[in-house]
Design an enzyme around this catalytic site. Sequence first.
Site, PDB file in Angstrom:
ATOM      1  NE  ARG A  10      -6.443  -5.686  -5.742  1.00 24.75           N
ATOM      2  CZ  ARG A  10      -7.604  -6.327  -5.624  1.00 24.75           C
ATOM      3  NH1 ARG A  10      -7.819  -7.438  -6.265  1.00 24.75           N
ATOM      4  NH2 ARG A  10      -8.564  -5.832  -4.860  1.00 24.75           N
ATOM      5  N   GLY A  37       0.832  -1.200   0.000  1.00 24.47           N
ATOM      6  CA  GLY A  37       0.000   0.000   0.000  1.00 24.47           C
ATOM      7  C   GLY A  37       0.863   1.245   0.000  1.00 24.47           C
TER       8      GLY A  37
END
Length: 364
Positions: A88, A24
């Site tokens: 991801r 993130g």
Amino acid sequence: MTSKRAPSSAARPSLSVGLLTGGGDCPGLNAVIRAVTKSLLRQCQARVIGIEDGFAGLMEGGRTRELDWRSVSGILFSGGTMLGASNRANPLASEAQTEAVLARARALGLDVVVAIGGDGTMTIAHALALRGLPMVGVPKTIDNDIEGCERSFGFDTAVATVADALERVQTTGQSHGRVMIVETMGRYAGWIALEAGVAGAADVILLPEIDYEPEAVLAFCRDREQRQHFTVICIGEGAKPRGGQLTIAGLSPERAEPVRLGGVGHVLREWLQPRLASEVRATVLGHVQRGGRPTPFDRVLATQFGNQAAQLVARGEFNRMVTLQGGLLSSLPLDRVAARNRRVPLDHPLLVAARQIGVSLGEP
Ligand code: F6P
């Protein structure tokens, strides 16, 4: 594992360094990108290759671009990351993907990849290093939970945002005589909730490290109903009641960290509301804690981390993560930090001080 090489500007003028931001995002990433690039350009005349969207940019072709002085100028103050990030993209998901990443790094001629990221990124970096791709890690997270690093950049900015929110809910809570709950990020570590809770004058601070006793929080709020008429509660998203469960916002099975936490503030509100005379309101701060300009403290720390990463590259000290220990910059082998987390120790001085000045930690 540390592999040493000695690239000096004279001996190795064509050093190629990949640079990516994994996981993130976090305030201060651009400051690190700027410092790594400027430091390497000046000291090693290196080629710095920016890799887009974290490891995704190494898993897919055509996702890289060369960074020069001009491309990293003017980004010190900006939030987010100019390279993009992804939590991801996991090169360890299959052997084929790992091989593809190693092959692409070879094809790009990368001598080393500097990976700026959290614990997930360090775990990937360690695995790739074991497979022969030299790596240097730079710890990033607002959660401040990376093993071996006492302060990661982004944390100070997140704490400032949460402390500001706590101050704001205090005035409205005071006006209406309410119990105001503010939920912070932080995953399984309570650093943000603890530090912001103290900085924002929370009356109750609930951390993942201490399972809270709902009856103790209720008694504390009732007591304040008599005396101060309002209460501010700061709760970390990974907190849970004694004997209870984590509050899970959702699952993302494709990610290295599939569990997304969130909503514990509402769970606590629903439990408290029928038991109190005052109204109870909950605010989940979410991604406002991750966005925006880094504080001056984080700009300085990010710049130091970026420059330190460039020094490791210049000295050929690979497969290590930049760190801050005892207030000093240093580095640790990636295998010492991969797949671990740093949580608030129960004897942490700030925890002890909070308790001593009368903050409730939800203990019986
Ligand atoms: O690790 C940083 C963090 O912001 C955590 O505090 C939070 O639980 C998580 O990331 C949120 O992830 P996402 O942006 O994928 O929702």
